[in-house]
Scaffold this motif. Structure first.
Motif, PDB file in Angstrom:
ATOM      1  N   ILE A 166      36.137   5.463 -20.302  1.00 19.68           N
ATOM      2  CA  ILE A 166      35.526   4.927 -19.078  1.00 19.68           C
ATOM      3  C   ILE A 166      36.320   5.377 -17.844  1.00 19.68           C
ATOM      4  CG2 ILE A 166      35.141   2.790 -17.772  1.00 19.68           C
ATOM      5  CD1 ILE A 166      34.183   1.506 -20.369  1.00 19.68           C
ATOM      6  N   LEU A 167      37.637   5.402 -17.959  1.00 19.31           N
ATOM      7  CA  LEU A 167      38.447   5.887 -16.832  1.00 19.31           C
ATOM      8  C   LEU A 167      38.075   7.326 -16.492  1.00 19.31           C
ATOM      9  CD1 LEU A 167      42.044   4.492 -17.494  1.00 19.31           C
ATOM     10  CD2 LEU A 167      40.641   4.116 -15.465  1.00 19.31           C
ATOM     11  N   ALA A 168      37.942   8.160 -17.524  1.00 14.06           N
ATOM     12  CA  ALA A 168      37.520   9.546 -17.302  1.00 14.06           C
ATOM     13  C   ALA A 168      36.097   9.584 -16.760  1.00 14.06           C
ATOM     14  CB  ALA A 168      37.612  10.340 -18.605  1.00 14.06           C
ATOM     15  N   GLY A 169      35.237   8.727 -17.338  1.00 12.40           N
ATOM     16  CA  GLY A 169      33.833   8.688 -16.924  1.00 12.40           C
ATOM     17  C   GLY A 169      33.659   8.281 -15.475  1.00 12.40           C
ATOM     18  N   PHE A 170      34.408   7.261 -15.064  1.00 14.83           N
ATOM     19  CA  PHE A 170      34.341   6.833 -13.661  1.00 14.83           C
ATOM     20  C   PHE A 170      34.771   7.970 -12.740  1.00 14.83           C
ATOM     21  CE2 PHE A 170      34.986   1.980 -14.379  1.00 14.83           C
ATOM     22  CZ  PHE A 170      33.715   1.903 -14.914  1.00 14.83           C
ATOM     23  N   SER A 171      35.747   8.749 -13.200  1.00 19.86           N
ATOM     24  CA  SER A 171      36.230   9.868 -12.385  1.00 19.86           C
ATOM     25  C   SER A 171      35.100  10.863 -12.114  1.00 19.86           C
ATOM     26  CB  SER A 171      37.385  10.579 -13.092  1.00 19.86           C
ATOM     27  OG  SER A 171      38.421   9.662 -13.396  1.00 19.86           O
ATOM     28  N   SER A 172      34.268  11.133 -13.142  1.00 23.40           N
ATOM     29  CA  SER A 172      33.178  12.092 -12.948  1.00 23.40           C
ATOM     30  C   SER A 172      32.097  11.525 -12.034  1.00 23.40           C
ATOM     31  CB  SER A 172      32.574  12.504 -14.295  1.00 23.40           C
ATOM     32  OG  SER A 172      31.825  11.470 -14.878  1.00 23.40           O
ATOM     33  N   VAL A 173      31.896  10.189 -12.070  1.00 19.00           N
ATOM     34  CA  VAL A 173      30.925   9.573 -11.150  1.00 19.00           C
ATOM     35  C   VAL A 173      31.403   9.739  -9.707  1.00 19.00           C
ATOM     36  CG1 VAL A 173      29.772   7.432 -10.491  1.00 19.00           C
ATOM     37  CG2 VAL A 173      30.239   7.877 -12.878  1.00 19.00           C
ATOM     38  N   ILE A 174      32.679   9.461  -9.482  1.00 22.13           N
ATOM     39  CA  ILE A 174      33.238   9.618  -8.129  1.00 22.13           C
ATOM     40  C   ILE A 174      33.084  11.067  -7.682  1.00 22.13           C
ATOM     41  CG2 ILE A 174      35.342   9.451  -6.726  1.00 22.13           C
ATOM     42  CD1 ILE A 174      36.300   7.280  -8.739  1.00 22.13           C
ATOM     43  N   LEU A 175      33.313  12.003  -8.612  1.00 18.73           N
ATOM     44  CA  LEU A 175      33.197  13.429  -8.298  1.00 18.73           C
ATOM     45  C   LEU A 175      31.795  13.769  -7.784  1.00 18.73           C
ATOM     46  CD1 LEU A 175      34.572  16.340 -10.436  1.00 18.73           C
ATOM     47  CD2 LEU A 175      32.222  16.407  -9.671  1.00 18.73           C
ATOM     48  N   VAL A 176      30.766  13.312  -8.495  1.00 20.96           N
ATOM     49  CA  VAL A 176      29.394  13.658  -8.099  1.00 20.96           C
ATOM     50  C   VAL A 176      29.019  12.968  -6.789  1.00 20.96           C
ATOM     51  CG1 VAL A 176      26.974  13.639  -8.804  1.00 20.96           C
ATOM     52  CG2 VAL A 176      28.744  14.064 -10.497  1.00 20.96           C
ATOM     53  N   MET A 177      29.459  11.717  -6.615  1.00 19.52           N
ATOM     54  CA  MET A 177      29.171  10.992  -5.360  1.00 19.52           C
ATOM     55  C   MET A 177      29.803  11.713  -4.168  1.00 19.52           C
ATOM     56  SD  MET A 177      27.773   7.786  -5.843  1.00 19.52           S
ATOM     57  CE  MET A 177      27.438   6.719  -7.215  1.00 19.52           C
ATOM     58  N   LEU A 178      31.071  12.104  -4.322  1.00 17.40           N
ATOM     59  CA  LEU A 178      31.761  12.776  -3.215  1.00 17.40           C
ATOM     60  C   LEU A 178      31.182  14.166  -2.961  1.00 17.40           C
ATOM     61  CD1 LEU A 178      35.499  11.781  -3.886  1.00 17.40           C
ATOM     62  CD2 LEU A 178      33.886  10.744  -2.291  1.00 17.40           C
ATOM     63  N   LEU A 179      30.720  14.837  -4.037  1.00 17.12           N
ATOM     64  CA  LEU A 179      30.031  16.119  -3.881  1.00 17.12           C
ATOM     65  C   LEU A 179      28.768  15.926  -3.041  1.00 17.12           C
ATOM     66  CD1 LEU A 179      29.546  19.145  -4.779  1.00 17.12           C
ATOM     67  CD2 LEU A 179      28.197  18.207  -6.646  1.00 17.12           C
ATOM     68  N   GLY A 180      27.970  14.913  -3.400  1.00 15.62           N
ATOM     69  CA  GLY A 180      26.741  14.636  -2.655  1.00 15.62           C
ATOM     70  C   GLY A 180      27.018  14.313  -1.197  1.00 15.62           C
ATOM     71  N   GLN A 181      28.036  13.463  -0.970  1.00 22.44           N
ATOM     72  CA  GLN A 181      28.350  13.065   0.404  1.00 22.44           C
ATOM     73  C   GLN A 181      28.784  14.246   1.258  1.00 22.44           C
ATOM     74  OE1 GLN A 181      28.345   9.774   2.171  1.00 22.44           O
ATOM     75  NE2 GLN A 181      28.172  11.551   3.464  1.00 22.44           N
ATOM     76  N   SER A 182      29.626  15.111   0.699  1.00 21.91           N
ATOM     77  CA  SER A 182      30.125  16.242   1.495  1.00 21.91           C
ATOM     78  C   SER A 182      29.001  17.209   1.841  1.00 21.91           C
ATOM     79  CB  SER A 182      31.247  16.964   0.748  1.00 21.91           C
ATOM     80  OG  SER A 182      30.774  17.520  -0.463  1.00 21.91           O
ATOM     81  N   ARG A 183      28.001  17.344   0.930  1.00 19.09           N
ATOM     82  CA  ARG A 183      26.887  18.263   1.201  1.00 19.09           C
ATOM     83  C   ARG A 183      25.944  17.694   2.254  1.00 19.09           C
ATOM     84  NH1 ARG A 183      30.900  20.023  -1.499  1.00 19.09           N
ATOM     85  NH2 ARG A 183      30.550  21.895  -2.734  1.00 19.09           N
ATOM     86  N   VAL A 184      25.795  16.377   2.304  1.00 15.81           N
ATOM     87  CA  VAL A 184      25.004  15.759   3.377  1.00 15.81           C
ATOM     88  C   VAL A 184      25.719  15.964   4.717  1.00 15.81           C
ATOM     89  CG1 VAL A 184      24.129  13.583   4.307  1.00 15.81           C
ATOM     90  CG2 VAL A 184      23.893  14.073   1.864  1.00 15.81           C
ATOM     91  N   PHE A 185      27.029  15.732   4.748  1.00 16.49           N
ATOM     92  CA  PHE A 185      27.809  15.973   5.963  1.00 16.49           C
ATOM     93  C   PHE A 185      27.722  17.443   6.384  1.00 16.49           C
ATOM     94  CE2 PHE A 185      31.224  12.378   6.226  1.00 16.49           C
ATOM     95  CZ  PHE A 185      30.225  11.488   6.572  1.00 16.49           C
ATOM     96  N   TYR A 186      27.775  18.352   5.389  1.00 23.24           N
ATOM     97  CA  TYR A 186      27.672  19.798   5.656  1.00 23.24           C
ATOM     98  C   TYR A 186      26.360  20.112   6.381  1.00 23.24           C
ATOM     99  CZ  TYR A 186      26.929  24.768   4.497  1.00 23.24           C
ATOM    100  OH  TYR A 186      26.668  26.120   4.554  1.00 23.24           O
ATOM    101  N   SER A 187      25.252  19.573   5.868  1.00 24.96           N
ATOM    102  CA  SER A 187      23.938  19.832   6.480  1.00 24.96           C
ATOM    103  C   SER A 187      23.845  19.234   7.876  1.00 24.96           C
ATOM    104  CB  SER A 187      22.825  19.252   5.594  1.00 24.96           C
ATOM    105  OG  SER A 187      22.763  19.940   4.373  1.00 24.96           O
ATOM    106  N   MET A 188      24.354  18.005   8.033  1.00 26.54           N
ATOM    107  CA  MET A 188      24.277  17.343   9.349  1.00 26.54           C
ATOM    108  C   MET A 188      25.171  18.048  10.361  1.00 26.54           C
ATOM    109  SD  MET A 188      24.114  13.343   8.110  1.00 26.54           S
ATOM    110  CE  MET A 188      23.569  12.615   9.663  1.00 26.54           C
TER     111      MET A 188
END
Length: 490
Positions: free
Chosen positions: A336-358
């Protein structure tokens, strides 16, 4: 200068064709399915399932998952059409800019900050909780002192006040730096973690099935009541409102699939791969979720989730009731610790790409759209997000940020469903590799189900969303409107 001015479709598609000058196209259909599963299976399943059972629905949390899955599937069909037709980074923000104009695009972009940034913070907080579980139950050492792994708004049963959640800040910082290094490297790490996470979920379902106590599933839908939590907040428990409340709570568990659409500009063949990535990850996870929730609520009691388990309820239930499988509880904690890490990874990936577009569109400072000369990632956006998400994770309690994420995402889904209908009218001849079936029925049903879940989340979350949007209006009219490239081409 109109706040309703739309970004021309020709301009969007031209930006897509020039993407080799910016973001690198490295992701395949399998990478996208893995990214989706990586984001979907995580805090939502291992933490929010127990929260929804305790506060809202008891065993009928499985029905809440079905309601949430229906809403996601309807919105997912709309996402698949838009992401295969408009293969640009930015997800719902980009689609809204093309269909409903700049002001609504700004609202959805601002709203996606609530979804991804606050969502990553929620998972960071859950990661911190499971880290203590690892220290105590697996490594058999002392846990991190309460005050250094909880927010200032929390206090323990024996009166210790939280100060700062250091582990939550730490994991957000590490993953932000990994994302700056590169999307392909991040996707590779995520792929390994996804295999481990799915294996754990399947093991819990198979082994836990034999420990289901039918008494815990009786009645399956509890009678209507009100449950007041430790913070004094009342929740609708049981009945149809309990199920809707649970759907809104566990909806957080599904939000990863729309993060897949933010990576459209880094996908090798977006027109074919985006629908596979979005709908494939959603289908796999829905089946696992319903089975997992059925097993967890059958093994442990609602009272266990309210008192003993809290955020680490899965490991708690295994240790208390699944005699002989203590090794699985330890394995679960590590995975679960590893799994949570991958969730954070995808969330931060999504956020940075929205910021990139804006940033590209001038609605946020130009620095957000600057790509690292070597790694080809929006590194300045990642660094800003590290600070924002890190502060949320360090100082705000997990249940508050979790529900804020759900309501922000539901609002985004509603605008995506509307975008499909608008685009069918305004751009009827546009090439669509994937077409949402039964338009306008599917988008309208998607809007209705999402509104029902927003209703189930209660007035405190409505107020938080309204407050967040009010801040967004101030930023738009004070800064973004004057610097918009579309409205100020000079």
């Amino acid at each position: 200068m109109s706040i309703w001015k739309r970004k021309p479709m020709a301009q969007l598609l031209a930006e897509a064709s020039e993407s080799e000058k910016g973001l690198k196209r490295t992701l395949t259909a399998w990478s996208l399915v893995a990214l989706g599963i990586g984001a979907i299976i995580g805090a939502g399943l291992f933490v929010r399932t127990a929260t929804a059972a305790a506060q809202n629905a008891g065993p009928s949390v499985t029905i809440g998952f079905i309601v949430a899955a229906i809403g996601c599937a309807l919105a997912g069909l709309c996402y698949a059409e838009l992401s295969s037709s408009i293969p640009i980074a930015g997800s719902a923000y980009t689609y809204t800019y093309a269909t409903m104009g700049e002001f609504l695009a700004w609202i959805i972009g601002w709203d996606l900050i609530l979804e991804y940034a606050v969502g990553a913070a929620t998972v960071g907080i859950a990661w911190s909780e499971y880290l203590n579980n690892l220290l105590v139950n697996v490594l058999h050492v002392s846990p991190i002192p309460y005050e250094w792994c909880h927010s200032p708004f929390q206090h323990s049963a024996d009166g210790v006040n939280g100060i700062i959640n250091i582990p939550a800040f730490f994991i957000v910082a590490v993953i932000s730096l990994l994302l700056i290094k590169g999307t392909q490297e991040s996707a590779f790490v995520n792929g390994i973690i996804v295999v481990a996470k799915v294996s754990i979920v399947v093991m819990i379902i198979i082994f836990g099935w034999h420990f289901i106590n039918p008494v815990n599933h009786t009645p399956y839908i509890p009678e209507t009541a009100t449950y007041t939590d430790d913070q004094g907040i009342g929740h609708s428990y049981g009945g149809i409102m309990g199920i809707l409340g649970a759907a809104g709570t566990v909806f957080f568990a599904f939000i990863g699939f729309d993060a897949v659409s933010t990576a459209a500009q880094e996908t090798k063949n977006p027109k074919r791969d985006m629908p596979i990535g979005i709908l494939g990850s959603l289908a796999i996870c829905t089946v696992l979720y319903i089975l997992f929730a059925h097993v967890l609520t059958g093994v442990a009691t609602v009272e266990d989730f309210r008192t003993g388990g809290k955020e680490a309820s899965v490991a708690f239930a295994i240790q208390k009731y699944m005699i002989g499988y203590e090794w699985l509880a330890q394995f679960v904690t590590v995975a679960i610790l590893a799994g949570f890490s991958s969730v954070i990874l995808v969330m931060l990936l999504g956020q940075s790409r929205v910021f990139y577009s804006m940033g590209n569109d001038g609605l946020l400072p130009k620095a957000f759209s600057e790509v690292h000369p070597k790694y080809k990632t929006p590194y300045k956006a990642n660094l800003v997000i590290l600070v924002i998400v890190g502060l949320f994770a360090a100082f705000i309690p997990g249940d508050i940020v979790g529900d804020m994420t759900s309501i922000g995402t539901l609002f985004a889904f509603i605008l995506v469903c509307i975008s499909v209908m608008v685009l069918r009218k305004t751009e009827p001849d546009m090439k669509r590799e994937f077409k949402t079936p039964f338009v306008p029925l599917v988008p309208i049903l998607g809007i209705v189900v999402c509104l029902a879940m927003i209703y189930g989340l209660g007035w405190t979350n409505w107020l938080r969303l309204i407050g967040w949007l009010a801040i967004g209006f101030v930023v738009y009219f004070g800064y973004s409107k004057k610097r918009s490239k579309l409205n100020n081409p000079k």
